[in-house]
Write a protein that holds these residues in place. Structure first.
Motif, PDB file in Angstrom:
ATOM      1  N   ASN A 237      32.926  32.074  34.996  1.00 42.78           N
ATOM      2  CA  ASN A 237      31.895  33.063  33.745  1.00 42.78           C
ATOM      3  C   ASN A 237      31.931  31.980  32.507  1.00 42.78           C
ATOM      4  O   ASN A 237      31.520  32.787  31.394  1.00 42.78           O
ATOM      5  N   SER A 238      31.032  31.018  32.359  1.00 45.60           N
ATOM      6  CA  SER A 238      30.986  30.226  31.313  1.00 45.60           C
ATOM      7  C   SER A 238      32.233  29.994  30.366  1.00 45.60           C
ATOM      8  O   SER A 238      32.146  29.200  29.495  1.00 45.60           O
ATOM      9  N   SER A 239      33.604  30.448  30.852  1.00 44.13           N
ATOM     10  CA  SER A 239      34.594  30.195  29.855  1.00 44.13           C
ATOM     11  C   SER A 239      35.810  29.943  30.653  1.00 44.13           C
ATOM     12  O   SER A 239      35.734  29.780  31.741  1.00 44.13           O
ATOM     13  N   TRP A 240      37.238  29.069  29.750  1.00 45.52           N
ATOM     14  CA  TRP A 240      38.138  28.753  30.500  1.00 45.52           C
ATOM     15  C   TRP A 240      38.948  29.833  30.230  1.00 45.52           C
ATOM     16  O   TRP A 240      38.792  30.590  29.505  1.00 45.52           O
ATOM     17  N   GLN A 241      39.854  30.532  31.707  1.00 38.30           N
ATOM     18  CA  GLN A 241      40.739  30.870  31.272  1.00 38.30           C
ATOM     19  C   GLN A 241      42.287  31.007  31.974  1.00 38.30           C
ATOM     20  O   GLN A 241      41.876  30.236  33.295  1.00 38.30           O
ATOM     21  N   ASP A 242      43.381  31.883  32.071  1.00 33.80           N
ATOM     22  CA  ASP A 242      44.460  31.570  32.880  1.00 33.80           C
ATOM     23  C   ASP A 242      43.760  31.727  34.303  1.00 33.80           C
ATOM     24  O   ASP A 242      43.464  33.083  35.093  1.00 33.80           O
ATOM     25  N   LEU A 243      44.153  31.222  35.036  1.00 30.91           N
ATOM     26  CA  LEU A 243      44.430  31.536  37.038  1.00 30.91           C
ATOM     27  C   LEU A 243      44.848  32.808  36.926  1.00 30.91           C
ATOM     28  O   LEU A 243      44.030  33.812  37.526  1.00 30.91           O
ATOM     29  N   GLY A 244      46.309  33.505  36.420  1.00 29.53           N
ATOM     30  CA  GLY A 244      46.525  34.520  37.165  1.00 29.53           C
ATOM     31  C   GLY A 244      47.213  34.535  38.222  1.00 29.53           C
ATOM     32  O   GLY A 244      47.346  33.390  38.487  1.00 29.53           O
ATOM     33  N   ASP A 245      46.934  35.905  38.797  1.00 26.15           N
ATOM     34  CA  ASP A 245      46.853  36.104  40.364  1.00 26.15           C
ATOM     35  C   ASP A 245      46.022  35.011  41.528  1.00 26.15           C
ATOM     36  O   ASP A 245      45.090  35.937  40.490  1.00 26.15           O
ATOM     37  N   PRO A 246      46.419  33.986  41.961  1.00 32.46           N
ATOM     38  CA  PRO A 246      45.600  33.590  42.914  1.00 32.46           C
ATOM     39  C   PRO A 246      44.734  34.855  43.730  1.00 32.46           C
ATOM     40  O   PRO A 246      43.274  34.199  44.126  1.00 32.46           O
ATOM     41  N   GLU A 247      45.063  35.800  43.719  1.00 29.71           N
ATOM     42  CA  GLU A 247      44.939  36.654  45.012  1.00 29.71           C
ATOM     43  C   GLU A 247      43.514  37.047  44.493  1.00 29.71           C
ATOM     44  O   GLU A 247      43.156  38.303  44.752  1.00 29.71           O
ATOM     45  N   GLU A 248      43.512  37.427  42.899  1.00 27.51           N
ATOM     46  CA  GLU A 248      41.703  38.137  42.170  1.00 27.51           C
ATOM     47  C   GLU A 248      41.063  37.418  42.522  1.00 27.51           C
ATOM     48  O   GLU A 248      40.198  38.138  41.678  1.00 27.51           O
ATOM     49  N   HIS A 249      40.856  36.754  42.629  1.00 22.26           N
ATOM     50  CA  HIS A 249      39.792  35.940  42.471  1.00 22.26           C
ATOM     51  C   HIS A 249      38.927  35.128  43.950  1.00 22.26           C
ATOM     52  O   HIS A 249      40.152  35.007  44.959  1.00 22.26           O
ATOM     53  N   SER A 250      38.114  36.116  44.260  1.00 22.74           N
ATOM     54  CA  SER A 250      37.065  36.172  45.499  1.00 22.74           C
ATOM     55  C   SER A 250      36.321  35.288  45.721  1.00 22.74           C
ATOM     56  O   SER A 250      36.146  35.135  44.964  1.00 22.74           O
ATOM     57  N   GLY A 251      36.182  34.585  47.124  1.00 28.39           N
ATOM     58  CA  GLY A 251      35.396  34.035  47.499  1.00 28.39           C
ATOM     59  C   GLY A 251      34.070  34.289  48.574  1.00 28.39           C
ATOM     60  O   GLY A 251      33.495  33.915  48.321  1.00 28.39           O
ATOM     61  N   GLU A 252      34.512  35.771  47.755  1.00 31.18           N
ATOM     62  CA  GLU A 252      32.906  36.287  48.824  1.00 31.18           C
ATOM     63  C   GLU A 252      31.836  36.020  47.990  1.00 31.18           C
ATOM     64  O   GLU A 252      31.326  35.764  46.706  1.00 31.18           O
ATOM     65  N   THR A 253      30.739  36.550  49.084  1.00 27.96           N
ATOM     66  CA  THR A 253      29.329  35.423  48.642  1.00 27.96           C
ATOM     67  C   THR A 253      28.824  37.058  48.088  1.00 27.96           C
ATOM     68  O   THR A 253      29.226  38.042  49.023  1.00 27.96           O
ATOM     69  N   HIS A 254      27.447  36.794  47.411  1.00 27.32           N
ATOM     70  CA  HIS A 254      26.413  37.688  47.422  1.00 27.32           C
ATOM     71  C   HIS A 254      25.343  37.543  47.010  1.00 27.32           C
ATOM     72  O   HIS A 254      25.646  35.963  45.842  1.00 27.32           O
ATOM     73  N   PRO A 255      24.592  37.647  47.485  1.00 23.95           N
ATOM     74  CA  PRO A 255      22.973  37.049  46.573  1.00 23.95           C
ATOM     75  C   PRO A 255      22.639  37.060  45.590  1.00 23.95           C
ATOM     76  O   PRO A 255      21.040  36.699  44.482  1.00 23.95           O
ATOM     77  N   LEU A 256      23.548  37.880  44.815  1.00 22.29           N
ATOM     78  CA  LEU A 256      22.949  38.294  42.995  1.00 22.29           C
ATOM     79  C   LEU A 256      24.436  37.361  42.335  1.00 22.29           C
ATOM     80  O   LEU A 256      24.101  37.325  41.365  1.00 22.29           O
ATOM     81  N   SER A 257      24.924  36.650  42.694  1.00 27.92           N
ATOM     82  CA  SER A 257      26.479  36.339  41.992  1.00 27.92           C
ATOM     83  C   SER A 257      25.932  34.887  41.576  1.00 27.92           C
ATOM     84  O   SER A 257      26.519  34.611  40.765  1.00 27.92           O
ATOM     85  N   VAL A 258      24.872  34.339  41.254  1.00 26.00           N
ATOM     86  CA  VAL A 258      24.250  33.005  40.985  1.00 26.00           C
ATOM     87  C   VAL A 258      22.622  33.000  39.925  1.00 26.00           C
ATOM     88  O   VAL A 258      21.788  33.292  40.986  1.00 26.00           O
ATOM     89  N   ASP A 259      23.376  32.331  39.312  1.00 22.58           N
ATOM     90  CA  ASP A 259      21.706  32.188  38.168  1.00 22.58           C
ATOM     91  C   ASP A 259      21.009  31.449  38.733  1.00 22.58           C
ATOM     92  O   ASP A 259      21.283  30.810  38.842  1.00 22.58           O
ATOM     93  N   PRO A 260      19.230  31.776  38.388  1.00 23.20           N
ATOM     94  CA  PRO A 260      18.464  30.627  38.199  1.00 23.20           C
ATOM     95  C   PRO A 260      19.471  29.752  37.597  1.00 23.20           C
ATOM     96  O   PRO A 260      20.192  29.605  36.545  1.00 23.20           O
ATOM     97  N   ILE A 261      19.250  28.283  38.449  1.00 25.16           N
ATOM     98  CA  ILE A 261      19.055  27.345  37.669  1.00 25.16           C
ATOM     99  C   ILE A 261      18.806  26.905  36.735  1.00 25.16           C
ATOM    100  O   ILE A 261      19.710  26.120  35.734  1.00 25.16           O
ATOM    101  N   ALA A 262      17.277  27.765  36.566  1.00 22.32           N
ATOM    102  CA  ALA A 262      17.288  26.958  34.628  1.00 22.32           C
ATOM    103  C   ALA A 262      17.858  27.329  33.715  1.00 22.32           C
ATOM    104  O   ALA A 262      18.112  27.390  32.349  1.00 22.32           O
ATOM    105  N   GLU A 263      18.694  29.020  33.718  1.00 22.24           N
ATOM    106  CA  GLU A 263      19.324  29.743  33.118  1.00 22.24           C
ATOM    107  C   GLU A 263      20.351  29.037  33.166  1.00 22.24           C
ATOM    108  O   GLU A 263      21.613  29.289  32.115  1.00 22.24           O
ATOM    109  N   GLN A 264      20.834  28.123  33.925  1.00 23.83           N
ATOM    110  CA  GLN A 264      21.957  27.294  34.044  1.00 23.83           C
ATOM    111  C   GLN A 264      22.076  26.314  33.252  1.00 23.83           C
ATOM    112  O   GLN A 264      23.367  26.085  32.553  1.00 23.83           O
ATOM    113  N   VAL A 265      21.057  25.760  33.117  1.00 23.45           N
ATOM    114  CA  VAL A 265      20.893  24.788  32.482  1.00 23.45           C
ATOM    115  C   VAL A 265      20.456  25.212  30.723  1.00 23.45           C
ATOM    116  O   VAL A 265      21.677  24.064  30.303  1.00 23.45           O
TER     117      VAL A 265
END
Length: 275
Positions: A237-265
């Motif tokens: 989410n655009s910042s560095w943060q402690d990993l914490g519990d690895p199980e709390e980070h999900s690798g699930e996909t979602h069609p709205l999870s990624v911002d458009p390329i223009a916004e990322q750039v």
């Protein structure tokens, strides 16, 4: 008086390809060229924003519906080896480290081929020849080192043999482990873990606060080992943060999870390369 503005880096997106970490997914990368007098500053700035270097290119995953790949780095001041990692250090205490300029050798390539054939025979590098290997090592516009590890306490036949190699970039805030490979016959020595531990020590002695490890991917067995290092933080989410519990980070996909390329750039902070 005529004024000219510095040329801003141009960003591009690769075509989707099969994901090397998670089955059934595709990967896409956002990338830009790394060249010119401002290469060092650009590499430093973008590394702090989750980018990685490959030869003269800086890239960051930008998949259409997945944000599983998270850039990871160790905070050197907060790192303390676990009991298992201390055993790894002791097991490999006979290795001698040598840092050299980024220059490829036939000895390195022979070890690289053995490593690929045993560990990544079906990976994207499986068909690399010696010229492509040399390009990977030598084509760098920034401060890079090849760090070799050799056997010192072995039989006369194996003494001083090359055991492991890491291509390492020296950033203004740390060391970036670009690519490493090692003797596949020494699987019990956990050489991959040892190289990271040794880089933490190199960074500590140099007064550098971070060791950049590349990407950690929730749900990927290939990348799971990185979560075993204390002081680990991830770029999320655009910042560095402690990993914490690895199980709390999900690798699930979602069609709205990624911002458009223009916004990322648009959110990428670029350095002033005029000075």
């Amino acid at each position: 008086m005529r004024h000219s503005l510095p040329l801003a880096p141009q960003f591009y997106v690769t075509a989707p390809q099969p994901c090397p970490y998670l089955d059934g997914r595709s990967e896409r990368k956002l990338f830009t060229a790394l060249q010119g007098e401002g290469a060092e500053k650009l590499n430093n700035a973008l590394s702090r924003q989750g980018f990685r270097r490959s030869q003269n290119v800086l890239y960051r995953p930008s998949c259409s519906d997945c944000m599983a790949c998270l850039s990871a780095r160790i905070r050197v001041a907060d790192f303390s080896p676990s009991r298992t990692q201390r055993r790894v250090l002791k097991r490999n205490s006979d290795l001698k480290r040598t840092a050299t300029s980024p220059w490829a050798t036939e000895e390195q390539f022979a070890l690289f081929r053995r490593y690929l054939d045993h560990r990544h025979a079906d990976g994207g590098m499986a068909d690399m020849d010696i010229f492509e290997f040399a390009a990977m090592i030598e084509e760098t516009p920034i401060k890079s080192r090849v760090i070799e590890y050799r056997e010192t306490a072995a039989t006369p036949e194996t003494a001083h043999s090359l055991v492991a190699v890491c291509l390492t970039d020296v950033l203004d805030d740390g060391l970036s482990m670009v690519y490493s490979f090692y003797d596949p016959d020494r699987i019990d020595d956990s050489l991959g873990t040892y190289l990271i531990l040794d880089h933490v020590e190199i960074a500590r002695r140099a007064g550098l606060p971070y060791v950049y490890l590349g990407y950690w991917v929730p749900g990927s067995r290939k990348m799971g080992y990185k979560a075993n290092f204390s002081g680990l933080e991830i770029f999320k989410n655009s910042s560095w943060q402690d990993l914490g519990d690895p199980e709390e980070h999900s690798g699930e996909t979602h069609p709205l999870s990624v911002d458009p390329i223009a916004e990322q750039v648009a959110r990428i902070a670029l350095p002033d390369t005029r000075s």
